[in-house]
Design a protein around this motif. Structure first.
Motif, PDB file in Angstrom:
ATOM      1  N   LEU A 234      49.900  51.082  44.797  1.00  9.89           N
ATOM      2  CA  LEU A 234      49.877  51.466  46.207  1.00  9.89           C
ATOM      3  C   LEU A 234      48.458  51.716  46.694  1.00  9.89           C
ATOM      4  O   LEU A 234      48.077  51.293  47.796  1.00  9.89           O
ATOM      5  CB  LEU A 234      50.731  52.720  46.412  1.00  9.89           C
ATOM      6  CG  LEU A 234      52.249  52.530  46.428  1.00  9.89           C
ATOM      7  CD1 LEU A 234      52.949  53.881  46.421  1.00  9.89           C
ATOM      8  CD2 LEU A 234      52.683  51.715  47.640  1.00  9.89           C
ATOM      9  N   GLU A 235      47.670  52.395  45.875  1.00  9.67           N
ATOM     10  CA  GLU A 235      46.303  52.713  46.264  1.00  9.67           C
ATOM     11  C   GLU A 235      45.483  51.447  46.499  1.00  9.67           C
ATOM     12  O   GLU A 235      44.773  51.322  47.505  1.00  9.67           O
ATOM     13  CB  GLU A 235      45.642  53.565  45.175  1.00  9.67           C
ATOM     14  CG  GLU A 235      44.185  53.897  45.444  1.00  9.67           C
ATOM     15  CD  GLU A 235      43.539  54.635  44.295  1.00  9.67           C
ATOM     16  OE1 GLU A 235      42.315  54.833  44.326  1.00  9.67           O
ATOM     17  OE2 GLU A 235      44.259  55.009  43.338  1.00  9.67           O
ATOM     18  N   GLU A 236      45.580  50.497  45.590  1.00  8.42           N
ATOM     19  CA  GLU A 236      44.784  49.281  45.728  1.00  8.42           C
ATOM     20  C   GLU A 236      45.320  48.382  46.836  1.00  8.42           C
ATOM     21  O   GLU A 236      44.552  47.650  47.472  1.00  8.42           O
ATOM     22  CB  GLU A 236      44.733  48.545  44.391  1.00  8.42           C
ATOM     23  CG  GLU A 236      43.988  49.351  43.337  1.00  8.42           C
ATOM     24  CD  GLU A 236      43.790  48.611  42.034  1.00  8.42           C
ATOM     25  OE1 GLU A 236      44.433  47.563  41.821  1.00  8.42           O
ATOM     26  OE2 GLU A 236      42.984  49.093  41.206  1.00  8.42           O
ATOM     27  N   SER A 237      46.614  48.470  47.116  1.00  8.95           N
ATOM     28  CA  SER A 237      47.171  47.732  48.240  1.00  8.95           C
ATOM     29  C   SER A 237      46.624  48.275  49.554  1.00  8.95           C
ATOM     30  O   SER A 237      46.279  47.508  50.468  1.00  8.95           O
ATOM     31  CB  SER A 237      48.699  47.817  48.219  1.00  8.95           C
ATOM     32  OG  SER A 237      49.258  47.130  49.316  1.00  8.95           O
ATOM     33  N   ARG A 238      46.518  49.600  49.665  1.00  9.04           N
ATOM     34  CA  ARG A 238      45.965  50.219  50.880  1.00  9.04           C
ATOM     35  C   ARG A 238      44.501  49.868  51.065  1.00  9.04           C
ATOM     36  O   ARG A 238      43.990  49.849  52.184  1.00  9.04           O
ATOM     37  CB  ARG A 238      46.148  51.729  50.818  1.00  9.04           C
ATOM     38  CG  ARG A 238      47.602  52.206  50.855  1.00  9.04           C
ATOM     39  CD  ARG A 238      47.691  53.708  50.973  1.00  9.04           C
ATOM     40  NE  ARG A 238      49.066  54.191  50.810  1.00  9.04           N
ATOM     41  CZ  ARG A 238      49.509  54.836  49.736  1.00  9.04           C
ATOM     42  NH1 ARG A 238      48.682  55.100  48.726  1.00  9.04           N
ATOM     43  NH2 ARG A 238      50.761  55.225  49.665  1.00  9.04           N
ATOM     44  N   GLN A 239      43.821  49.588  49.963  1.00 10.76           N
ATOM     45  CA  GLN A 239      42.410  49.215  50.042  1.00 10.76           C
ATOM     46  C   GLN A 239      42.217  47.776  50.507  1.00 10.76           C
ATOM     47  O   GLN A 239      41.092  47.336  50.729  1.00 10.76           O
ATOM     48  CB  GLN A 239      41.741  49.404  48.676  1.00 10.76           C
ATOM     49  CG  GLN A 239      41.639  50.853  48.237  1.00 10.76           C
ATOM     50  CD  GLN A 239      41.133  51.004  46.806  1.00 10.76           C
ATOM     51  OE1 GLN A 239      40.850  49.994  46.136  1.00 10.76           O
ATOM     52  NE2 GLN A 239      41.032  52.229  46.336  1.00 10.76           N
ATOM     53  N   GLY A 240      43.329  47.055  50.645  1.00  6.30           N
ATOM     54  CA  GLY A 240      43.265  45.690  51.132  1.00  6.30           C
ATOM     55  C   GLY A 240      43.123  44.625  50.076  1.00  6.30           C
ATOM     56  O   GLY A 240      42.883  43.452  50.395  1.00  6.30           O
ATOM     57  N   CYS A 246      46.447  43.716  42.649  1.00  7.41           N
ATOM     58  CA  CYS A 246      46.768  45.139  42.789  1.00  7.41           C
ATOM     59  C   CYS A 246      47.484  45.709  41.562  1.00  7.41           C
ATOM     60  O   CYS A 246      48.398  45.081  41.031  1.00  7.41           O
ATOM     61  CB  CYS A 246      47.656  45.360  44.019  1.00  7.41           C
ATOM     62  SG  CYS A 246      46.803  45.203  45.578  1.00  7.41           S
ATOM     63  N   SER A 305      57.780  53.395  47.230  1.00  7.09           N
ATOM     64  CA  SER A 305      57.639  54.588  48.074  1.00  7.09           C
ATOM     65  C   SER A 305      57.693  55.819  47.172  1.00  7.09           C
ATOM     66  O   SER A 305      58.400  55.840  46.161  1.00  7.09           O
ATOM     67  CB  SER A 305      58.742  54.668  49.134  1.00  7.09           C
ATOM     68  OG  SER A 305      60.007  54.804  48.534  1.00  7.09           O
TER      69      SER A 305
END
Length: 309
Positions: A234-240, A246, A305
């Motif tokens: 999730l963290e790396e997905s939010r980083q784009g 990811c 989630s």
């Protein structure tokens, strides 16, 4: 799948596609006794049934007490008795289904291990130093020492000093299915994972979600490994980062952050996969993905989630 049962002792022998019987240490059913020839007989799958041939043994092979002509194939059916050299070695065919994938310990060939739920841990479920997995395309891999390698029929692998032969029919005649307890998706690509985490993170509950329902998997100790991998993805997905990049973590980093040893990590990975398989996920091994030769792994679900409870 095909199986012989010893008439007197009840011992069972799962049938390989080519099942050699005799005193040879290479025999799938290794029998003792001077009346048994080194290569006594052969049972093999011939497309829609099992066939037995005597290989020129000195003391012969009998089917339902009738001598079998050397080299002549005899069709086997459930309930038929087969005797090798002497009535003491009388076996009964108790299952005539097509052969399935299995691994055979070379030091104990009479006790083949059927590959259940598309995977099998070696040398045992309690010490899964390696795992044989069926891939979505029908091929087979073995994960061991952070490496992923392709397996072919007849290949021998060494796991913690024990050798195992992988046996798989070239063309399976049936496809295993798993019935879901309720209607819903059956593949990881159609699922999302929902984590419910207590404030102290001692309690991690996981559920599978589809568009129409939620299936509770409960709280298990190995859920924290899933949670840790989910957070990284999730963290790396939010980083784009692109999805293909990811969530990957090096094993040593994961061990240090979770304070696990390698054996416990392997055990948790196997239990996670088995848990999802029993819940009805057909491609459950993919819940934990590994990159060949890099020592990296990640959570194999994109939709995630996490909520505090």
């Amino acid at each position: 799948m095909g199986c012989l049962k010893h008439l007197a002792t009840g011992e069972r022998s799962l049938l390989l596609p080519e099942h050699l019987i005799g005193r040879s240490t290479r025999a799938a059913l290794c029998l003792k006794g001077s009346y048994i020839s080194v290569q006594h007989a052969l049972i093999r799958w011939v497309g829609d049934h099992w066939e037995l041939k005597d290989l020129g043994s000195r003391n012969g092979t009998r089917v339902n007490d009738e001598p079998l002509e050397v080299g002549k194939g005899a069709r086997l059916e459930v309930g038929m008795r087969v005797s090798f050299g002497n009535a003491e070695q009388t076996w009964v065919l108790v299952d005539e289904a097509a052969p399935g994938a299995m691994v055979v310990p070379l030091d104990d060939p009479d006790h083949a291990i059927l590959i259940d739920h598309e995977m099998v841990p070696l040398p045992s479920p309690d010490v899964p130093a390696a795992t044989i997995l069926r891939c979505p395309d029908g091929s087979w891999n073995i994960e061991q020492h952070d490496e992923v390698a392709t397996l072919v029929d007849g290949q021998v692998v060494d796991v913690q000093g024990r050798k195992f032969r992988f046996a798989c029919p070239q063309a399976l005649t049936h496809t295993s299915t798993i019935e879901w307890p309720r209607a819903g998706a059956t593949q990881l690509s159609l699922l999302s994972l929902k984590f419910r985490v207590s404030a102290d993170e001692e309690h991690v509950q996981v559920s599978l979600r589809t568009n129409s329902e939620e299936i509770d998997l409960g709280a298990r100790s190995h859920n924290y490994l899933l949670l840790h991998l989910a957070r990284r993805r999730l963290e790396e997905s939010r980083q784009g980062l692109p999805d293909a990049a990811c969530g990957w973590m090096y094993r040593e980093t994961l061990l240090n952050e979770l304070r696990l040893d390698r054996e416990q990590l392997n055990l948790d990975v196997f239990r996670i996969r088995k848990h999802l398989s029993l819940a009805g996920v057909l491609d459950a091994p993919g819940i934990i993905e590994r990159r060949a030769d890099t020592g990296q792994l990640r959570l194999g679900v994109q939709r995630l989630s996490i909520e505090r409870v």
